[in-house]
Design an enzyme around this catalytic site. Structure first.
Site, PDB file in Angstrom:
ATOM      1  N   ARG A 237      65.490  49.348 -48.545  1.00  0.00           N
ATOM      2  CA  ARG A 237      65.507  48.232 -49.474  1.00  0.00           C
ATOM      3  C   ARG A 237      66.865  47.550 -49.342  1.00  0.00           C
ATOM      4  NH1 ARG A 237      60.775  48.564 -49.557  1.00  0.00           N
ATOM      5  NH2 ARG A 237      59.388  48.865 -51.339  1.00  0.00           N
ATOM      6  N   GLU A 266      64.825  38.467 -51.238  1.00  0.00           N
ATOM      7  CA  GLU A 266      63.766  38.153 -50.272  1.00  0.00           C
ATOM      8  C   GLU A 266      62.853  37.078 -50.840  1.00  0.00           C
ATOM      9  OE1 GLU A 266      61.853  41.823 -49.150  1.00  0.00           O
ATOM     10  OE2 GLU A 266      63.722  42.662 -48.368  1.00  0.00           O
ATOM     11  N   HIS A 285      60.960  41.507 -43.630  1.00  0.00           N
ATOM     12  CA  HIS A 285      60.332  42.655 -44.317  1.00  0.00           C
ATOM     13  C   HIS A 285      58.926  42.913 -43.759  1.00  0.00           C
ATOM     14  CE1 HIS A 285      60.267  45.113 -48.299  1.00  0.00           C
ATOM     15  NE2 HIS A 285      59.572  45.719 -47.356  1.00  0.00           N
TER      16      HIS A 285
HETATM   17  C1  DGY Z   1      56.522  49.433 -49.002  1.00  0.00           C
HETATM   18  O1  DGY Z   1      55.362  49.794 -48.846  1.00  0.00           O
HETATM   19  O2  DGY Z   1      57.254  49.875 -49.888  1.00  0.00           O
HETATM   20  C2  DGY Z   1      57.025  48.401 -48.053  1.00  0.00           C
HETATM   21  O3  DGY Z   1      58.378  48.232 -48.070  1.00  0.00           O
HETATM   22  C3  DGY Z   1      56.372  47.075 -48.364  1.00  0.00           C
HETATM   23  O4  DGY Z   1      56.922  46.616 -49.557  1.00  0.00           O
END
Ligand code: DGY
Length: 325
Positions: A237, A266, A285
């Site tokens: 993250r 984001e 992402h």
């Molecule tokens: C998750 O599944 O947590 C990925 O990062 C997509 O948000």
């Protein structure tokens, strides 16, 4: 009584059909934000909520008095107030396992692309700037045989380490609350202190979930400790990394490069210095973003919400709440 669910992420017709075979579905294929009046109205009667990428607040939960289960189409649960959900007896489900290998592929893609400068040099070709022989100024660094430092060694971290150790002959260092003897034997991985990992790794790969403890974990002091030749990879993250400190460390040469799939904000704002730095590979992402994996994630989330609202233990519960049925 037919239970009601609110679904708020783009779903395919066959997903909606499955849900409609079990529930009354209020479907929002696009949702600007949590304050959409029609969404809030639907929540008032909802027993289930299915979607992703929407921060769920206690205030929003106050408007959903019948909610029994939330099914997130994600493995990460940083958008949910987990303790508050448990306190309110709301079951939270997520989608682990089905995205592990795909997200590990993305992690390795970033390792390769940032070490070999793949995006920068591919752009050079596309822009017609490959006008003479490739020389030292275009060289990258090797991946095979280097040291891979895994900050966090959960499912995805382990899958990246497996690629590195078995596919690329890399030495693997890892930090984790507990040692993983089976993986140490399989991959030759070594458990070590965070500081030692920073000092020794050629690639520092961040795989920890975002929590109060990990927010800003990768800060200026961390970058100072890393090798000046090291490359930072973040597929976890964005907020685990202090982005300003990272930009400073990359600009000053304190660290060599970065491969990033996630950002503090984001979509990444177009005026972020990260978008202009040749030594940074930025992805939007896409950790789990393949046709196969997104289908599997949607299916897991659907299975979770159906089981949860029909009183069975779902495949992937996150908190310890018994389905009400
Ligand atoms: C998750 O599944 O947590 C990925 O990062 C997509 O948000």
């Amino acid at each position: 009584m037919t239970k009601r669910i609110v679904a708020f992420r783009r779903l395919k017709p066959h997903h909606l059909e499955q849900l409609r075979n079990h529930f009354h579905v209020d479907y929002f294929d696009t949702l600007e934000g949590p304050d959409d009046p029609a969404f809030r109205e639907a929540l008032r009667n909802a027993h289930g909520l299915l979607g992703a990428s929407l921060p769920i607040t206690p205030e929003l939960l106050d408007d959903a008095p019948h909610l029994e289960a939330i099914s997130s189409i994600s493995v990460g649960v940083d958008n949910y107030p987990v303790e508050e959900l448990t306190r309110r007896n709301i079951l939270l489900c997520h989608t682990p396992d089905v995205l592990t290998e795909t997200t590990a592929d993305t992690g390795f893609l970033l390792i390769m692309a940032s070490a070999r400068r793949a995006v920068e040099l591919a752009n050079m070709v596309k822009q017609g700037q490959w006008t003479s022989g490739i020389g030292e100024s275009h060289f990258g660094t090797d991946v095979h045989g280097k040291t891979l430092g895994m900050v966090g060694f959960g499912r995805i971290g382990q899958a990246i380490a497996r690629r590195g150790a078995l596919g690329f002959g890399m030495s693997v260092l890892y930090t984790h609350a507990s040692r993983k003897p089976a993986l140490e034997a399989e991959l030759g991985a070594t458990h070590c202190e965070f500081e030692a990992l920073l000092e020794q790794a050629d690639f520092v790969c961040v795989n920890v979930p975002l929590t109060a403890e990990t927010t800003g974990l990768m800060d200026a002091a961390v970058f100072k400790r890393m090798k000046s030749s090291a490359i930072l990879i973040n597929i976890a993250r964005g907020k685990v990394v202090d982005e300003e400190a990272l930009i400073e460390a990359l600009s000053s040469g304190e660290i060599h490069a970065a491969g990033l799939d996630v950002f503090a904000q984001e979509p990444l704002p177009g005026d972020s210095p990260l978008t202009r730095m040749d030594n940074v590979v930025t992805l939007p992402h896409i950790g789990s973003a393949t046709h196969e994996t997104r289908e599997a994630m949607a299916q897991r989330a659907i299975d979770n919400v159906i089981d949860a609202l029909e009183g069975r233990r779902p495949p992937s519960p996150y908190n310890d709440v018994t389905p009400r049925g």
